[in-house]
Design a protein around this motif. Structure first.
Motif, PDB file in Angstrom:
ATOM      1  N   LYS A  50       0.904  -1.059   0.070  1.00 28.84           N
ATOM      2  CA  LYS A  50      -0.052   0.170   0.058  1.00 28.84           C
ATOM      3  C   LYS A  50       0.915   1.050  -0.193  1.00 28.84           C
ATOM      4  O   LYS A  50       0.555   2.107  -0.578  1.00 28.84           O
ATOM      5  CB  LYS A  50      -1.016   0.024   1.194  1.00 28.84           C
ATOM      6  CG  LYS A  50      -1.931   0.955   1.370  1.00 28.84           C
ATOM      7  CD  LYS A  50      -2.831   0.797   2.295  1.00 28.84           C
ATOM      8  CE  LYS A  50      -3.839   1.986   2.568  1.00 28.84           C
ATOM      9  NZ  LYS A  50      -4.816   1.719   3.798  1.00 28.84           N
ATOM     10  N   LEU A  53       2.139   2.120  -3.495  1.00 31.64           N
ATOM     11  CA  LEU A  53       0.895   2.671  -4.044  1.00 31.64           C
ATOM     12  C   LEU A  53       0.794   4.065  -3.879  1.00 31.64           C
ATOM     13  O   LEU A  53       0.339   4.980  -4.716  1.00 31.64           O
ATOM     14  CB  LEU A  53      -0.446   1.820  -4.173  1.00 31.64           C
ATOM     15  CG  LEU A  53      -0.424   0.445  -4.489  1.00 31.64           C
ATOM     16  CD1 LEU A  53      -1.900  -0.267  -4.290  1.00 31.64           C
ATOM     17  CD2 LEU A  53       0.012   0.080  -5.785  1.00 31.64           C
ATOM     18  N   ILE A  54       0.604   4.475  -2.815  1.00 30.31           N
ATOM     19  CA  ILE A  54       0.411   6.029  -2.305  1.00 30.31           C
ATOM     20  C   ILE A  54       1.416   6.673  -2.696  1.00 30.31           C
ATOM     21  O   ILE A  54       1.356   7.954  -3.294  1.00 30.31           O
ATOM     22  CB  ILE A  54       0.399   5.971  -0.431  1.00 30.31           C
ATOM     23  CG1 ILE A  54      -0.835   5.146  -0.160  1.00 30.31           C
ATOM     24  CG2 ILE A  54       0.579   7.225  -0.108  1.00 30.31           C
ATOM     25  CD1 ILE A  54      -0.744   5.110   1.268  1.00 30.31           C
ATOM     26  N   ALA A  57       0.767   7.146  -6.525  1.00 26.23           N
ATOM     27  CA  ALA A  57      -0.204   8.251  -6.757  1.00 26.23           C
ATOM     28  C   ALA A  57       0.316   9.647  -6.638  1.00 26.23           C
ATOM     29  O   ALA A  57       0.028  10.427  -7.354  1.00 26.23           O
ATOM     30  CB  ALA A  57      -1.277   7.814  -5.502  1.00 26.23           C
ATOM     31  N   LEU A  64      -5.272   7.751  -5.523  1.00 30.32           N
ATOM     32  CA  LEU A  64      -5.113   6.211  -5.197  1.00 30.32           C
ATOM     33  C   LEU A  64      -5.830   5.194  -5.521  1.00 30.32           C
ATOM     34  O   LEU A  64      -5.582   4.334  -5.663  1.00 30.32           O
ATOM     35  CB  LEU A  64      -4.966   6.403  -3.519  1.00 30.32           C
ATOM     36  CG  LEU A  64      -4.712   4.960  -2.849  1.00 30.32           C
ATOM     37  CD1 LEU A  64      -3.259   4.470  -3.428  1.00 30.32           C
ATOM     38  CD2 LEU A  64      -4.818   4.839  -1.524  1.00 30.32           C
ATOM     39  N   TYR A  68      -5.148   2.036  -7.809  1.00 30.02           N
ATOM     40  CA  TYR A  68      -5.432   0.597  -7.097  1.00 30.02           C
ATOM     41  C   TYR A  68      -6.517   0.210  -8.346  1.00 30.02           C
ATOM     42  O   TYR A  68      -6.364  -1.415  -8.316  1.00 30.02           O
ATOM     43  CB  TYR A  68      -6.737   0.902  -5.894  1.00 30.02           C
ATOM     44  CG  TYR A  68      -7.024  -0.257  -5.295  1.00 30.02           C
ATOM     45  CD1 TYR A  68      -5.745  -1.102  -4.547  1.00 30.02           C
ATOM     46  CD2 TYR A  68      -8.173  -0.863  -5.355  1.00 30.02           C
ATOM     47  CE1 TYR A  68      -6.315  -2.107  -3.820  1.00 30.02           C
ATOM     48  CE2 TYR A  68      -8.285  -2.169  -4.772  1.00 30.02           C
ATOM     49  CZ  TYR A  68      -7.778  -2.574  -3.967  1.00 30.02           C
ATOM     50  OH  TYR A  68      -7.984  -3.941  -3.501  1.00 30.02           O
ATOM     51  N   LEU A  79      -0.700  -7.376  -4.958  1.00 31.12           N
ATOM     52  CA  LEU A  79      -0.739  -6.510  -3.524  1.00 31.12           C
ATOM     53  C   LEU A  79      -0.139  -7.303  -2.315  1.00 31.12           C
ATOM     54  O   LEU A  79      -0.134  -6.635  -1.563  1.00 31.12           O
ATOM     55  CB  LEU A  79      -2.335  -6.077  -3.356  1.00 31.12           C
ATOM     56  CG  LEU A  79      -3.042  -5.293  -4.481  1.00 31.12           C
ATOM     57  CD1 LEU A  79      -4.393  -5.108  -4.127  1.00 31.12           C
ATOM     58  CD2 LEU A  79      -2.355  -3.728  -4.062  1.00 31.12           C
TER      59      LEU A  79
ATOM     60  N   THR B 166     -13.352   3.965  -7.757  1.00 33.05           N
ATOM     61  CA  THR B 166     -12.728   3.272  -8.965  1.00 33.05           C
ATOM     62  C   THR B 166     -13.384   2.039  -9.262  1.00 33.05           C
ATOM     63  O   THR B 166     -13.825   1.482  -8.224  1.00 33.05           O
ATOM     64  CB  THR B 166     -11.152   3.218  -8.469  1.00 33.05           C
ATOM     65  OG1 THR B 166     -10.516   2.775  -9.583  1.00 33.05           O
ATOM     66  CG2 THR B 166     -10.894   2.355  -7.433  1.00 33.05           C
ATOM     67  N   GLN B 168     -12.585  -1.695  -9.479  1.00 33.81           N
ATOM     68  CA  GLN B 168     -11.573  -2.393  -9.239  1.00 33.81           C
ATOM     69  C   GLN B 168     -11.798  -4.051  -9.246  1.00 33.81           C
ATOM     70  O   GLN B 168     -12.992  -4.451  -9.217  1.00 33.81           O
ATOM     71  CB  GLN B 168     -10.958  -2.382  -7.595  1.00 33.81           C
ATOM     72  CG  GLN B 168     -12.292  -2.234  -6.618  1.00 33.81           C
ATOM     73  CD  GLN B 168     -11.813  -1.382  -5.205  1.00 33.81           C
ATOM     74  OE1 GLN B 168     -11.373  -2.186  -4.523  1.00 33.81           O
ATOM     75  NE2 GLN B 168     -12.158  -0.216  -5.375  1.00 33.81           N
ATOM     76  N   ALA B 179     -10.434   2.622  -3.207  1.00 34.22           N
ATOM     77  CA  ALA B 179      -9.305   1.781  -3.292  1.00 34.22           C
ATOM     78  C   ALA B 179      -9.437   0.858  -2.204  1.00 34.22           C
ATOM     79  O   ALA B 179      -9.750   1.243  -0.746  1.00 34.22           O
ATOM     80  CB  ALA B 179      -7.993   2.645  -3.365  1.00 34.22           C
ATOM     81  N   PHE B 180      -8.914  -0.433  -2.253  1.00 31.43           N
ATOM     82  CA  PHE B 180      -8.843  -1.330  -0.992  1.00 31.43           C
ATOM     83  C   PHE B 180     -10.125  -1.610  -0.457  1.00 31.43           C
ATOM     84  O   PHE B 180     -10.370  -1.962   0.699  1.00 31.43           O
ATOM     85  CB  PHE B 180      -7.885  -0.947   0.077  1.00 31.43           C
ATOM     86  CG  PHE B 180      -6.555  -0.906  -0.476  1.00 31.43           C
ATOM     87  CD1 PHE B 180      -5.787  -2.020  -0.363  1.00 31.43           C
ATOM     88  CD2 PHE B 180      -5.961   0.200  -0.649  1.00 31.43           C
ATOM     89  CE1 PHE B 180      -4.470  -2.022  -0.933  1.00 31.43           C
ATOM     90  CE2 PHE B 180      -4.720   0.573  -1.215  1.00 31.43           C
ATOM     91  CZ  PHE B 180      -3.716  -0.577  -1.168  1.00 31.43           C
ATOM     92  N   TRP B 572      -6.831  10.743   3.228  1.00 29.61           N
ATOM     93  CA  TRP B 572      -6.470   9.487   3.690  1.00 29.61           C
ATOM     94  C   TRP B 572      -5.290   8.847   3.304  1.00 29.61           C
ATOM     95  O   TRP B 572      -4.794   8.186   4.424  1.00 29.61           O
ATOM     96  CB  TRP B 572      -7.842   8.815   3.036  1.00 29.61           C
ATOM     97  CG  TRP B 572      -7.795   7.415   3.313  1.00 29.61           C
ATOM     98  CD1 TRP B 572      -8.254   6.924   4.378  1.00 29.61           C
ATOM     99  CD2 TRP B 572      -7.661   6.443   2.326  1.00 29.61           C
ATOM    100  NE1 TRP B 572      -8.190   5.473   4.229  1.00 29.61           N
ATOM    101  CE2 TRP B 572      -7.889   5.257   3.186  1.00 29.61           C
ATOM    102  CE3 TRP B 572      -7.293   6.311   0.995  1.00 29.61           C
ATOM    103  CZ2 TRP B 572      -7.705   3.979   2.348  1.00 29.61           C
ATOM    104  CZ3 TRP B 572      -7.012   4.942   0.412  1.00 29.61           C
ATOM    105  CH2 TRP B 572      -7.419   4.103   1.118  1.00 29.61           C
ATOM    106  N   GLN B 573      -4.964   8.966   2.183  1.00 27.75           N
ATOM    107  CA  GLN B 573      -3.825   8.137   1.838  1.00 27.75           C
ATOM    108  C   GLN B 573      -2.537   8.563   2.702  1.00 27.75           C
ATOM    109  O   GLN B 573      -1.313   7.925   2.768  1.00 27.75           O
ATOM    110  CB  GLN B 573      -3.454   8.192   0.237  1.00 27.75           C
ATOM    111  CG  GLN B 573      -3.375   9.591  -0.284  1.00 27.75           C
ATOM    112  CD  GLN B 573      -4.435   9.506  -1.308  1.00 27.75           C
ATOM    113  OE1 GLN B 573      -5.759   9.460  -1.406  1.00 27.75           O
ATOM    114  NE2 GLN B 573      -3.699  10.001  -2.699  1.00 27.75           N
TER     115      GLN B 573
END
Lengths: 165, 576
Positions: A50, A53-54, A57, A64, A68, A79, B166, B168, B179-180, B572-573
């Protein structure tokens, strides 16, 4: 990158993060570089955590969610770290006709993972491959790139998997 | 120009036009499901397929450009069969809960199924089983009902530039989520609800709080007051089958009384009050060298957006609470005192064109009355639902007046509902306060309309006041980035989260599109012109409120009850 048990030369996250930033530098601010950066990042780290990915991005200036979405769309990207044992189920014509779907379904049920995924305990990674040249043994799978298991029936599969700790 | 034939009719259109657009010009309606003009044109759903002579396969008309001499058929038996197949495939993975779905009777998928006479679904397979996300107070996501049209992704990313959704995974496992597969409450979702406006089915919807209101209305101990947002009076009629742009102010008041509300008040009143506070705040900032430009703070989706994406600019936001949140504490202090009601028994409901207001009323700092200031927020859609349940025929009701004192308002409060309205209302007051003269023309036409970014300079006495007005968060970004870069010399900026302003808010009736937004905007200015009083500082009830209770704008009590602070949230990220 294969995890080294003694961890002697495994670079830490900080080091990987620095190297990742160098990869990103080439495409900084360019969303079009997403797949290239992801590919190189996976080569570097072995999978796409993760935090990577951050960083990607932020570096490319995309959300993000976009990163993703791409990562989960392509089976190539992972992942989670690859497992200790790679299960390659053959989906060549003969195997397919003889029951690739049954094999995958049985493994899915036994391990709770889909093709392209790794079990949470990092024991197995499941993937689908094209003809492995063992058509006479269809349906077949190879574990760890060397052990061929053929003429598979649903009942045998859990036992076979058990052999790989 | 390109000439082509569609269903035996010839037409010439500009190069680059899609077959769908060309057909529309001929009055030929090709069915679509994922298509959203200018926002989501991706050819995903395949309902818009047509036959093009000489083409090997059917062509998705929403993305296929016209070509010279093209011969198109939109309605052959083969096309109908293909469309039915597409619908059957979508329906084969759709929960058949239509009768209990919030979109029953207002669902694009349901309409198409009816239109194409789908009688049976030949495919029986697995069903998507992703769980419902009800983590936020405003928006509920039900992936089971999702048809993967991606309109929500597009509107969130392209229009609002929030990008929390998104697509996914892939194939059958595809899901639209952050995401996630994170919950909306855990990401930088501003809860504007634009996704819920464009969702063709019930996959994204507002949280329905009508039960709470029914319960309060049935409780004899509770004194239930309601406030109605400026935009609601040009919206609520649509939920009951009236034409877009219908003005239902008086009928809505009558309907709310019939539902059993003890007092029917108006957010327009606190909109006027907002102007008194915010106008004076602007003057104070200009006179004392405070942070400029000052930005309006009425729109809770915009506030949350600023907290996530522009936390460094929070000092630019007016400290004024939104009109909704000014109303709450006044109802539970000033009004309760005046009427001799225990504020603990006052139950404060608001009717809003907005989903983010549901989030706003639950913000922990919104309790300056000693209670949660606003208890429940209902969207225009939910109020329509209550009218239906109560068998209230809104169009047939007489026109009634709002209750005093919190229901007395001016045209300035009314225009808050349209993009540019807060600015115009503020200018009407600031001009007269500063110059001491009456405005020669109170209509600031430069402020009006649906253009994404509007700019003007207005001469107020000796001071040329530079203003900007934006609607839709993507447009807000353009101005905010200028401020960040030190290139903005505005004094005052109005930012509204949703396209067109509140009349296009995420809690609006469905459908809401540009055409309907424009009709609601027209209705808003008609309503303004109908008002006897059109300047906030002329509102007699606001004057009395200051005399009896608040003393003066920006005074001690105002600061206590009507002003607030913001919470930098970041992204958030970046949290981990």
């Amino acid at each position: 990158m294969v995890a080294c048990e003694c961890k002697c030369e495994e670079p830490g996250k900080d080091e990987l993060s620095k190297q990742l930033e160098l990869i990103i530098d080439e495409y900084r601010g360019k969303s079009s570089g997403l797949i290239q950066v992801l590919t190189k990042a996976q080569e570097l780290i072995g999978y796409l955590p993760k935090w990577a990915l951050i960083s990607i991005a932020k570096g490319l200036g995309v959300s993000l969610q976009e990163v993703y979405g791409v990562v989960t769309f392509y089976a190539f990207f992972s992942l989670i770290p690859r497992g200790r044992h790679k299960i390659s189920v053959c989906a060549g014509t003969a195997c397919y006709v003889k029951g690739t779907n049954m094999v995958i379904k049985t493994i899915r049920e036994a391990l709770g993972i889909k093709p392209g995924q790794t079990t949470p305990d990092s024991r197995y990674t499941l993937e689908i491959v094209r003809c492995i040249g063992a058509c006479g043994l269809a349906p077949a799978m190879i574990i760890d790139g060397k052990d061929v298991h053929g003429r598979l029936e649903a009942e045998q599969i859990p036992e076979i998997l058990e052999q790989y700790a | 120009m390109i000439t082509l034939t569609i269903d035996n009719q010839k037409i010439a259109v500009e190069e680059g036009t899609t077959i769908l657009q060309a057909a529309k010009k001929l009055g030929i309606n090709i069915p679509t499901l994922c298509y959203l003009e200018k926002i989501n044109e991706i050819g995903a759903c395949r309902l818009c397929v047509v036959e093009v002579q000489g083409a090997k396969a059917f062509v998705p008309s929403c993305v296929a450009p016209v070509a010279e001499g093209m011969v198109v058929r939109t309605n052959t038996p083969a096309i109908v069969k293909a469309r039915k197949l597409v619908l059957e495939l979508i329906l084969s993975d759709h929960p058949m809960e239509c009768l209990t779905c919030v979109r029953n009777g207002n669902c694009e998928l349901q309409t198409l199924a009816e239109q194409f006479g789908i009688k049976e679904i030949r495919f029986d397979g697995a069903k998507t089983e992703y769980p419902i996300d009800d983590s936020t107070p405003a928006i509920i996501r039900d992936p089971r009902k999702c048809v993967l049209c991606r309109r929500c992704i597009s509107v969130c990313k392209e229009v609002q530039t929030v990008s929390v959704l998104t697509a996914q995974e892939r194939g059958f496992d595809s899901v639209i989520a952050p995401a996630f597969n994170a919950k909306l409450a855990d990401v930088e979702c501003v809860q504007c609800g634009q996704c819920s406006l464009v969702c063709p089915t019930g996959a994204i919807q507002e949280r329905d709080d009508t039960d709470k209101v029914w319960a309060a209305l049935a409780d004899p101990k509770k004194h239930v007051v309601v406030q109605t947002a400026p935009a609601t009076r040009v919206q609520v009629g649509e939920t009951l089958g009236m034409e877009p742009g219908s003005i239902v102010t008086g009928k809505m008041v009558a309907g709310l009384r019939r539902l059993g509300f003890d007092k029917v008040f108006d957010t327009d009143f606190t909109a006027d009050l907002t102007i008194m506070e915010e106008g004076n705040e602007l003057l104070q900032r200009i006179q004392t060298g405070g942070t400029l430009p000052m930005i309006t703070s009425c729109s809770p989706g915009w506030i949350k957006f600023a907290e996530h994406f522009y936390p460094d600019l929070l000092a630019h936001l007016s400290t004024c609470k939104s009109p909704q949140q000014m109303f709450g504490p006044l109802a539970k202090t000033y009004y309760a005192e005046k009427e001799g009601i225990d504020p603990a028994d006052v139950y404060c409901v608001s009717i809003m064109p907005c989903t983010a207001k549901k989030f706003e009323c639950g913000r922990p700092e919104m309790d300056d009355s000693g209670y949660q200031d606003v208890d429940v927020v209902l969207t225009s859609r939910e109020l329509g639902r209550m009218f239906k349940q109560a068998n209230i025929n809104l169009p047939g009701l007489p026109e009634e007046e709002y209750d005093a004192p919190l229901g007395i308002s001016t045209g300035a409060g009314e225009i808050f509902g349209a993009s540019g309205g807060v600015m115009e209302a503020a200018l009407r007051t600031v001009y007269e306060v500063v110059t001491g003269k009456e405005l020669p023309d109170i209509n600031f036409k430069d402020c009006r309309g649906i253009t994404g970014v509007k700019e003007a300079t207005v001469q107020v006495g000796d001071l040329p006041v530079k203003i900007a007005i934006t609607n839709g968060l993507g447009n807000a970004r353009k101005v905010l980035d200028k401020i960040r870069a030190g290139e903005a010399d505005y004094h005052f900026i109005e930012i509204m989260c949703c396209p067109g302003g509140c009349i296009g808010g995420g809690g609006s009736p469905i459908p809401t599109n540009t055409e309907i937004r424009l009709k609601r905007i027209d209705a808003t200015y008609i309503e303004d012109e109908r008002m006897v009083l059109r300047k906030s500082h002329d509102n007699p009830a606001v004057k009395v409120l200051y005399e009896e209770f608040l003393e003066k704008p920006l005074g001690h009590k105002s600061h206590e009850l009507l002003h607030t602070h913001y919470t930098p949230r970041g992204l958030w990220q970046e949290e981990e």
